[in-house]
Each structure stands twice: as structure tokens, then as C-alpha cells.
Design a protein around this motif. Sequence first.
Motif, PDB file in Angstrom:
ATOM      1  N   HIS A   1      38.131   9.423   7.369  1.00 31.86           N
ATOM      2  CA  HIS A   1      39.450   9.307   7.049  1.00 31.86           C
ATOM      3  C   HIS A   1      39.877   8.689   5.679  1.00 31.86           C
ATOM      4  CE1 HIS A   1      43.699   7.908   7.685  1.00 31.86           C
ATOM      5  NE2 HIS A   1      43.974   8.974   8.273  1.00 31.86           N
ATOM      6  N   GLU A   2      39.192   7.490   5.564  1.00 27.03           N
ATOM      7  CA  GLU A   2      39.666   6.739   4.258  1.00 27.03           C
ATOM      8  C   GLU A   2      39.223   7.439   2.981  1.00 27.03           C
ATOM      9  OE1 GLU A   2      37.839   2.996   5.021  1.00 27.03           O
ATOM     10  OE2 GLU A   2      39.275   2.264   6.266  1.00 27.03           O
ATOM     11  N   LYS A   3      38.240   7.980   2.815  1.00 27.64           N
ATOM     12  CA  LYS A   3      37.497   8.740   1.865  1.00 27.64           C
ATOM     13  C   LYS A   3      38.389  10.260   1.447  1.00 27.64           C
ATOM     14  CE  LYS A   3      33.561   6.459   0.719  1.00 27.64           C
ATOM     15  NZ  LYS A   3      33.317   6.031  -0.596  1.00 27.64           N
ATOM     16  N   ALA A   4      38.736  10.549   2.675  1.00 23.69           N
ATOM     17  CA  ALA A   4      39.522  11.870   2.686  1.00 23.69           C
ATOM     18  C   ALA A   4      40.795  11.649   2.240  1.00 23.69           C
ATOM     19  CB  ALA A   4      39.353  12.721   3.885  1.00 23.69           C
ATOM     20  N   SER A   5      41.476  10.434   2.659  1.00 20.94           N
ATOM     21  CA  SER A   5      42.851  10.348   2.107  1.00 20.94           C
ATOM     22  C   SER A   5      42.933   9.863   0.965  1.00 20.94           C
ATOM     23  CB  SER A   5      43.457   9.228   3.080  1.00 20.94           C
ATOM     24  OG  SER A   5      43.414   9.437   4.414  1.00 20.94           O
ATOM     25  N   ALA A   6      41.927   9.074   0.335  1.00 17.55           N
ATOM     26  CA  ALA A   6      41.759   8.698  -1.311  1.00 17.55           C
ATOM     27  C   ALA A   6      41.704  10.017  -1.878  1.00 17.55           C
ATOM     28  CB  ALA A   6      40.746   7.654  -1.188  1.00 17.55           C
ATOM     29  N   LEU A   7      41.052  10.812  -1.464  1.00 15.23           N
ATOM     30  CA  LEU A   7      40.673  12.319  -2.324  1.00 15.23           C
ATOM     31  C   LEU A   7      41.858  13.130  -2.230  1.00 15.23           C
ATOM     32  CD1 LEU A   7      38.351  13.048  -4.041  1.00 15.23           C
ATOM     33  CD2 LEU A   7      37.722  14.276  -1.831  1.00 15.23           C
ATOM     34  N   GLY A   8      42.730  13.064  -1.350  1.00 15.42           N
ATOM     35  CA  GLY A   8      43.516  13.968  -0.736  1.00 15.42           C
ATOM     36  C   GLY A   8      43.164  15.271  -0.464  1.00 15.42           C
ATOM     37  N   TYR A   9      41.848  14.954   0.332  1.00 18.09           N
ATOM     38  CA  TYR A   9      41.369  16.174   1.009  1.00 18.09           C
ATOM     39  C   TYR A   9      41.733  16.436   2.405  1.00 18.09           C
ATOM     40  CZ  TYR A   9      37.437  18.636   3.006  1.00 18.09           C
ATOM     41  OH  TYR A   9      36.535  19.697   3.804  1.00 18.09           O
ATOM     42  N   PHE A  10      41.988  17.592   3.053  1.00 20.72           N
ATOM     43  CA  PHE A  10      42.472  17.776   4.183  1.00 20.72           C
ATOM     44  C   PHE A  10      41.401  18.719   5.030  1.00 20.72           C
ATOM     45  CE2 PHE A  10      44.703  19.765   7.655  1.00 20.72           C
ATOM     46  CZ  PHE A  10      45.180  18.895   8.474  1.00 20.72           C
ATOM     47  N   GLY A  11      41.103  19.716   4.429  1.00 20.89           N
ATOM     48  CA  GLY A  11      40.284  20.932   4.987  1.00 20.89           C
ATOM     49  C   GLY A  11      41.049  21.451   6.087  1.00 20.89           C
TER      50      GLY A  11
ATOM     51  N   ILE B   1      48.080   8.679  14.255  1.00 22.39           N
ATOM     52  CA  ILE B   1      47.004   9.592  13.280  1.00 22.39           C
ATOM     53  C   ILE B   1      47.328  10.960  13.734  1.00 22.39           C
ATOM     54  CG2 ILE B   1      44.567  10.141  13.177  1.00 22.39           C
ATOM     55  CD1 ILE B   1      43.918   7.411  13.633  1.00 22.39           C
ATOM     56  N   GLN B   2      47.512  11.397  15.012  1.00 17.92           N
ATOM     57  CA  GLN B   2      47.894  12.805  15.319  1.00 17.92           C
ATOM     58  C   GLN B   2      49.215  13.245  14.878  1.00 17.92           C
ATOM     59  OE1 GLN B   2      47.548  12.675  19.640  1.00 17.92           O
ATOM     60  NE2 GLN B   2      45.513  13.735  19.386  1.00 17.92           N
ATOM     61  N   GLU B   3      50.293  12.330  14.521  1.00 15.02           N
ATOM     62  CA  GLU B   3      51.626  12.752  13.840  1.00 15.02           C
ATOM     63  C   GLU B   3      51.141  12.885  12.484  1.00 15.02           C
ATOM     64  OE1 GLU B   3      53.849   9.548  14.852  1.00 15.02           O
ATOM     65  OE2 GLU B   3      55.137  10.549  16.358  1.00 15.02           O
ATOM     66  N   GLU B   4      50.264  12.087  11.848  1.00 14.11           N
ATOM     67  CA  GLU B   4      49.959  12.426  10.399  1.00 14.11           C
ATOM     68  C   GLU B   4      49.093  13.761  10.016  1.00 14.11           C
ATOM     69  OE1 GLU B   4      47.152  10.304   6.969  1.00 14.11           O
ATOM     70  OE2 GLU B   4      46.847   9.746   9.248  1.00 14.11           O
ATOM     71  N   THR B   5      48.271  13.910  11.232  1.00 12.06           N
ATOM     72  CA  THR B   5      47.413  15.177  11.042  1.00 12.06           C
ATOM     73  C   THR B   5      48.583  16.612  11.146  1.00 12.06           C
ATOM     74  OG1 THR B   5      45.811  14.313  12.490  1.00 12.06           O
ATOM     75  CG2 THR B   5      45.536  16.508  11.946  1.00 12.06           C
ATOM     76  N   TYR B   6      49.352  16.419  12.079  1.00 13.48           N
ATOM     77  CA  TYR B   6      50.497  17.565  12.251  1.00 13.48           C
ATOM     78  C   TYR B   6      51.226  17.680  10.731  1.00 13.48           C
ATOM     79  CZ  TYR B   6      54.968  19.608  13.710  1.00 13.48           C
ATOM     80  OH  TYR B   6      56.081  20.413  13.755  1.00 13.48           O
ATOM     81  N   LYS B   7      51.537  16.525  10.340  1.00 12.51           N
ATOM     82  CA  LYS B   7      52.586  16.593   9.213  1.00 12.51           C
ATOM     83  C   LYS B   7      51.842  17.191   7.971  1.00 12.51           C
ATOM     84  CE  LYS B   7      55.564  12.938  10.257  1.00 12.51           C
ATOM     85  NZ  LYS B   7      55.903  11.415   9.950  1.00 12.51           N
ATOM     86  N   LEU B   8      50.384  16.835   7.735  1.00 14.06           N
ATOM     87  CA  LEU B   8      49.489  17.162   6.912  1.00 14.06           C
ATOM     88  C   LEU B   8      49.091  18.762   7.038  1.00 14.06           C
ATOM     89  CD1 LEU B   8      46.908  14.408   6.458  1.00 14.06           C
ATOM     90  CD2 LEU B   8      48.685  15.222   4.564  1.00 14.06           C
ATOM     91  N   ALA B   9      48.881  19.247   8.090  1.00 12.11           N
ATOM     92  CA  ALA B   9      48.708  20.472   8.632  1.00 12.11           C
ATOM     93  C   ALA B   9      49.623  21.471   8.203  1.00 12.11           C
ATOM     94  CB  ALA B   9      48.354  20.797  10.121  1.00 12.11           C
ATOM     95  N   HIS B  10      50.990  20.973   8.304  1.00  9.87           N
ATOM     96  CA  HIS B  10      52.294  21.610   8.171  1.00  9.87           C
ATOM     97  C   HIS B  10      52.421  21.889   6.424  1.00  9.87           C
ATOM     98  CE1 HIS B  10      56.512  22.337   7.432  1.00  9.87           C
ATOM     99  NE2 HIS B  10      56.728  22.925   8.550  1.00  9.87           N
TER     100      HIS B  10
ATOM    101  N   PHE C   1      47.268  25.070  13.454  1.00 13.64           N
ATOM    102  CA  PHE C   1      48.568  24.341  13.304  1.00 13.64           C
ATOM    103  C   PHE C   1      48.964  24.211  14.741  1.00 13.64           C
ATOM    104  CE2 PHE C   1      53.108  24.148  12.713  1.00 13.64           C
ATOM    105  CZ  PHE C   1      53.344  22.804  12.173  1.00 13.64           C
ATOM    106  N   TYR C   2      48.748  25.294  15.527  1.00  7.73           N
ATOM    107  CA  TYR C   2      49.084  25.204  16.840  1.00  7.73           C
ATOM    108  C   TYR C   2      48.048  24.072  17.782  1.00  7.73           C
ATOM    109  CZ  TYR C   2      49.503  26.774  21.916  1.00  7.73           C
ATOM    110  OH  TYR C   2      49.692  26.838  23.312  1.00  7.73           O
ATOM    111  N   GLU C   3      46.916  23.773  17.346  1.00  5.64           N
ATOM    112  CA  GLU C   3      46.070  22.901  17.886  1.00  5.64           C
ATOM    113  C   GLU C   3      46.758  21.585  17.727  1.00  5.64           C
ATOM    114  OE1 GLU C   3      42.301  23.621  16.437  1.00  5.64           O
ATOM    115  OE2 GLU C   3      42.041  25.704  17.522  1.00  5.64           O
ATOM    116  N   TYR C   4      47.264  21.382  16.379  1.00  4.81           N
ATOM    117  CA  TYR C   4      47.868  20.083  16.456  1.00  4.81           C
ATOM    118  C   TYR C   4      49.023  19.702  17.011  1.00  4.81           C
ATOM    119  CZ  TYR C   4      43.869  20.164  12.861  1.00  4.81           C
ATOM    120  OH  TYR C   4      42.686  20.364  12.382  1.00  4.81           O
TER     121      TYR C   4
END
Length: 946
Positions: free
Chosen positions: A685-695, A719-728, A737-740
Motif C-alpha cells: 500500500h505504501e509503495k503503491a501510494s507513493a508511486l500513484g499506482y492503483f491497478g 482503507i475501503q473508502e479510499e479504495t472506493y474513491k480511487l476506483a471511481h 467498481f461494484y465489488e468495492y
Amino acid sequence: MRHKENEFQLTAPPDKHPDLAAHFSVLLDLSQTEQQLYLEHLSSDADSAALSRQLRLMLKADDGKDFDTLINNQVTKLTGDDALENLSGETIGAFTLKQVIGRGGMGIVYEAHRSDGVFEQRVAIKFVYPSVTALSGRETVFFEARCLGQLAHHHIVSILDAGQLPSGACYFVMEFIEGVSIDKYCKEKQLSAHRIVDLVITLCTAIEAAHHINIVHSDIKPNNVVVDHQGQVKVLDFGIAKILDESISDPRDGAKIKGSTKQFAAPEQLNHDAVSFVADVYALGALLEYLIQDTHSSLNNTQHRELLHIISLCKQDEPEQRYQSVAALRQELENWRDNRVLSFQARYSLPSFWKLMQRNIWQSVLAVMLIITLPSGGYYQYQLSVQQAQSAEVEKHLSSFIRYTDPAIAQQPMSTSVQMLTDTFEQVLSSTTLNIESQHRIIGDIFESLIGLGEYRKVRELSEREGFQTVMDIDPTQEFALTRHLIDNDVRDAKYTQAYERYDHVLERYPDIGTREKLLLGVSVSRALRVVLGDEGLTLWRGIHQAFNAKSHLFSKQEQLANRVSEIHYANHALHRRIEIEEDERAVTDPEIEEVYLSIDKILRTVPVTHPFYTRLKNIACRISGLIGKNSIDCIKSLTSDLNEIAKTYGSNHPLTILGSSFVGQLHYQNGRFSDALNMGRYAHEKASALGYFGDGAFWYYYAQSYYALGHSEIALSIQEETYKLAHQENIVNAKFYEYQFDLVWNSLEFKPDYSYDALSKLERWLEGLAAGELGHYSLDAEKLFVSVLRLSLAGQYDLSIDTFKQHQDIIDGSNLWAKEAVLEYLYRKKGDFTSSLNEVDKIVRLYTEVDFLFYDTGLQQDAYLWKAQALAELGRKTEAAELLQICFDFSYELRAEADNFWLQVVATMSNYYQLPLDTYELDVPLIDNSFLLTGGEQPIFGQGE
């Protein structure tokens, strides 16, 4: 008809006193009739009659094996050789023989330990079969010892002693090397082409040392090169070497056993012509070719072509056309590895300039852009004009340049690499030097590099630039290469609908597309098919593989590898779809699952560790192995070890390394190792956040779930709220997106019903805006049903929610996120019907057989125990309820015995509410709001003001 020169050989052997191998090699090239004439001629000489009989035996045993193997098969039939098989425990000089560690055409090798007490020493003792000594003479047998005795090199096995047994068997004592053959080492470690070249460079230094004292090895092959546990190369077996200096060579040189392995032997060896140092150059090239045959994925096209050209120069039929020394070959390989000018590239041509530029990449970018954009003028432009190959030259070396934008190679931040690739794209697109075909291919290389860096959005952005369509117009003539890159980009970014639309557009626009092009497109889009088309997509996916395998001869090894990778994904999806349909893992038997696992494991062994999908595929194999009770911990350790190789190749901040770390975290989570899962999840999570990588955000999910399991519910929800926002923001595919959105509802439903009601309302409106088929493999009508009845229950309409569910439950086909029994249990419990609630809980529990497993996966099973305890307490079965609550408490207590552990608080609150005994082991656990236990008309009602 055979040539007259071959007819002459039937009556005139290659030389006056040819050796056994020379005769045998000639015989292999003759017909059966010619062989008989040859042997009859040989038999007519009384001195050669025994030789003729041995050759007849060898021909009878021949099944395509090399000379050494045939000798080994025949040698036990000759007097005295069998005795060498039973020497364990015997003392030879200062050494006691322990066990046989190897056999070959000339003899047998034992491990031995020094036994005279002077000091400890472990050696290898090679005994030469008496039959070989009889055929070739004692001096010839000791020839290998003589060769090794003159060599003192770190990468050549050293000779310590030599002698002869009373039985006549000759032996020599060598250093003991603990390792494996070089081909096995490369395969086990799944080395990249660059790592293999490094090993061959080291091997060259050893052969150079032999050449310096005029020794030609003559039998360089995988089994004669060992790599020890420290990764050091050791050259073995100088048994058929040749000393070129006549002053020290064996006067009976013609009688030596010579059995070069055909695959690695130079033509002059097979023809029994004069052998020189360049015979070893040929063998080194053949060995390198053999070792790198499955490593193309670690190279770009330019690198691969250059390496193949080096190999071809090693393997020229005419000795004078090869590299004229091993030192020259070593230097060439070092230049290739370091990206320097190669011998077949003009010193002052554009290639040499480009190599120089790559070694000074960040200072030379401007020069690159000038070459691409200036139509005339300048020294290098003049050179291009002279060579009359402007576009091809620029294309070739731009492709090589692009590889050096990889941050792992250039040692620069990924953002710098992305900017370099973006700038190169812009210049290529507007270049007047490059023709359209070259632009197409270079842009393909740029896209491939950006995709490898996880820059999916950047690829889409570049593909929308003005002028790009002109490049795309040539795509059909280039096997839709750019389209396949764009499809791959969409698939990796979970944009499955876009990927499928690109694929479908090509098929619609080009109805007469060729078989090869169509199947390549099919493989590239295959992972999107089930998401977009559901069961129909699975069927189509299987058909693509069947057609591809039936036409496998049309495809390169790299393309076949891509299909094998897709096959693993298909096997996984097909298996889990069966489980979904049956709604019970046990409905698919262990033998059936094991068959899938074994097929996946077999394919996975052919996929290099550094392949972009390797960690994903390994994760699939590990998860399926867990379904049949295999040791998942070993699988986790294996994947963790693989990550070291991946990090070395791509760098620790690369998306592939981050993704691999997240998969290790997933496996820890699925095996109940939640603390380890959390650590790996946090790292990813830390590495991906610093990289701006979501996949596709998958590792965010398991990161959050690990927090939930350890009782950090508020952190998990954030964290799940953050995931939902990034997915959006990332606009990922609807199914993902439905899964999140589902996660937000499911993890707040019991303990934050107001939050869950708002999330359900948003989700219901979102689902209403979708058309049939837009939710991928999920049934839109079934998902709407689940959302609707849960919202009705939270609104206090308990009977309506249950009636609606029962009335429409026939539309549920198993391909849904919601567990049908769990939703129905929730509806009954919130209504206050605890008898029906208990029945549904028992259905859930019966799906699993071990108590511990009930707490893993999505957390549903732990909830099942909690709600079963509530139902039992409400029905007056308080002793049973207390036992279940104690099990739940103990489980969470073992994971994290802290007062802020949310699950300990839940259990303590339930125990207090129902006045049930609970041993908290003197831990003071605070109680929480007990409204989650209220049912019927007692709990809060939501949505009344709407």
C-alpha cells in the motif's frame, strides 16, 4: 544418390588408425547397407576385428543417444567394469569411498572423504572403466589428469592426485563440487538472459585459461559445466580435450576416446577434421543458444536479435568465419551486456553513437530527439544517408534506447522514465525521418515499456493524440500489434469492457482477418471475456485456446507462452465458476481440483519468474492448492523467494514487485496469518501510494481485510473508502467498481447500519443506471435483488424484504458477490425470526468442515458463529451460545490480545447483553453500543423521511 566422396569412405576410413568414436560417427551417416559394407571392410583387417564387433553392438543399441551414453550402455558387458560399481567403503590412498555420485561414458565417479586423520577433506574420485583403458591405452586415460594438472583456474575443477588400481582401473582425485549442471541451474532459478550471459562470460574465462596453454576442451555441454550453491561456474571433464602443442601432446593422440555431443560439437569435430580453439567457440555459442531458448520475454527485440547474431557468428560452419578466439567472444558478450558497440556494428555508424548515448542516457536525450526530427544535416544524418537505411537504423536503436528508460536499468525515478518515453513518443509521432512502419513498431515498444511500468492511463492518453490514427491505419498489415498492446493495457488496468470493444471492433471491421492475427487478438483479450460476457465468455475463451493449440506451429515461443499464461487464468476462472454454480466447494471433488492444480502447475513451470503475470499466476496456483489441503506455507515461501529475483530485475518500487508483495499478503491472509498479511499489505500500500499506482485495487482489499481480522475496524473501513474513491477516479470496469461498493456495504451492515443504508442507496441508484450485461459476469437482476431486500430490511420492512427475496431467488445463479444464505439469515434475524435464522446459519456452517477455517476468507464465517450464538441465546440455548462466544473470543484473542480489538469488544458486548459467562483472561475489554443486537421493531429504522 550419395556423393562419390561418401562412397569412397565405405572403403577408406577417415584416417589410418581412427578411434572408436570416429568410426561410429561415420557409420551414423550411412544407410544400413552401407554400414554393412563399411563393417565388412573393417573386419577384413585382423587388427580391427574386435573394433568391428564393438561397433556392431553400438549400432544395435543406438537410439539417437550421444556417444558417451552408448559407451556407457555397452561398457558393463566388458570384463572388469562391473567391479567399479561396488567400491563404497574401500580406501584409495588417503581417501575412503562413500557413494557413487556420477556415471559417464568413460567411467564412474565416487564421493570420498579423507580418512588418514591429517585433516578433513571431501573429494571426487573418477575411475575409468578397464574396458576403456584397454581400448585406448593407459596414457590416453590419464590425458584428462594431465590437462587438469596444467590448469590452475578458479572456474576449472582441480586435479589432486592420480593412480591405478591392481585391477587395472585408472583413477584420479579431483576437488568435490556441490552443485547442478548449468542448464538445470538456469531453469530452477529461471534466470533472465542477462544473468545467463553473465554465467557464459565466466565460463569463457575458464576456457580462455585452457587455451592459453594450448588445450582445447572439445566437449563443452551442459553436463560438463556445473554451477555450485554460491552461483560459481566450474568446468568439468577434459576427458576428450586436445593439446595443440605437439611437444606436449600425446603421441597416441589418434587413439583417444572422442565423444563430443553432437548438439554442441563443431562441424569439424563431427567430420573428424583438424580441431582448433574455435571449436570451443562453436560449442559456447551452441550452449548459450540452448540456455536462452525460453528467455526472450526478458529482452526487447533489438537485444534478442543482437544476441542471436552473436550466437550465429559462433556457430558458423566454417571455422574462419567464427569469432577467432574465446577472448573475442567474451568481449563481445560483455559489450552486449553493457550495451556497447558490437563487432558487427560499424564503429562510427549510428549504432555506435546510439550505444554511446545509452551509456550516457540522461545527458544524450536531446541528441536523440534531434536525430529523429531533423530531416537533413549533421554528421549522423549524413551517415544515415550513406548507409541508405535511415528509418531502419533509427528504429533499431530507438528500440534499444527505449529499454534503457526502464528505471531498474537506468537507476532513475520512474517518473523520469515515463517522461522520457512520453517525449520519445511525441518526437516519433512527428518525425519526418521515420517511415510509417518504423513509427508503428517504435510506438509499440514505447507502449510495451509504459505498460510494464503500470502506466495504463498514460498509454490511453498517448493513443488519443492527434496523428496517432495515421500510425494505427497500418495496424492490419502489422498483425494488429498496436491494437494488441492497447487491449493488453486495458486488461491489465481492469478496463475489460474497453478491451473487448477494441477486439470486437477489429473482428467487425476486418471480417476476413487471418487465423494467426485473430488468435493473437483472442489471447490478448481472453482475460476480459468472462468479465464482459459471463458464461458465454468462458466458452469463447476455451475455444480460443483450443484453436490456438491446434495451430501452435503458426506462433513463436513468446506467443505460445502468452497463450499458456491465458490458459492458467482460464482454468482458474472455470474452476471457480463451477464452485459458484454448485454453491458448495465440496460439490467439486478433490481429484477434480487437483487435476486443475497439476495442469496449472505444469504450465507455470514454463513461465519465467520475471514474466509480468508470474506472481499473479503463482498466487492462483497457491490458492487452488489450498483447496485440496496442500501446504500453502511452502507456496508462500516459494513466492517470497521469487520476489527477490523480481525485485532484482525490476526494482523494489516497480508495480510488478509491489503486486507480487500484495499476492504474498493475500496468501498469508487466506491461511489465517493476518499479522503477516497486514505487514505485506502495508508495504504494498505504501509503495503503491507513493508511486500513484492503483491497478485493479486488489491489494487494497486484502490490506483492509487484514485490519478487520485483527480488530482494527475503523482503519479497515477508511482503507475501503479510499479504495472506493480511487476506483471511481480510475474509472475501472463496472464489475470491479461494484465489488468495492459491496465491500463498503457488507463491512458496515451489522455495526454501522446508517452508513450501510446510505451506501446501499447509492449502490441501488448506480445499478439502476446500468443496462443488461454492463456488470460483467455478475447477474444485474440478481445483484439488484440483494441490494433491494437489504435496503428494505434496514427500512424496517422485514416481511416485504423476505417475501421479495423468496419470490425472486430463482434468478440467483451463483455468480454473485452476496452469499445467498447469509443475506437470508440477516433478513430473518433482523425480523426476529431466530429459528429460521439458525437454520440458515447451519447451512453456512455445513459448507465448511474445520472450525478454524470458519474464521478465514471474507469474515462471513466468523460472523456466522456470532449470529448463531445470538440465535441460540434468543432461543434459550444459552450454554451452547456461551460455548460459541468463547470460541470466537479465543480466536480473536490469539490474534491480538488488546482491549481495542473490535471483535473482542463485539463478543464481550454480546456476552453482557445475554448474561452469558465469558473468560476474558483478565483483559479489561470495553463494551460497545449493543444496538447491533436489536431486532424486530427495536432497532433503528432508516429512510423513513425519503
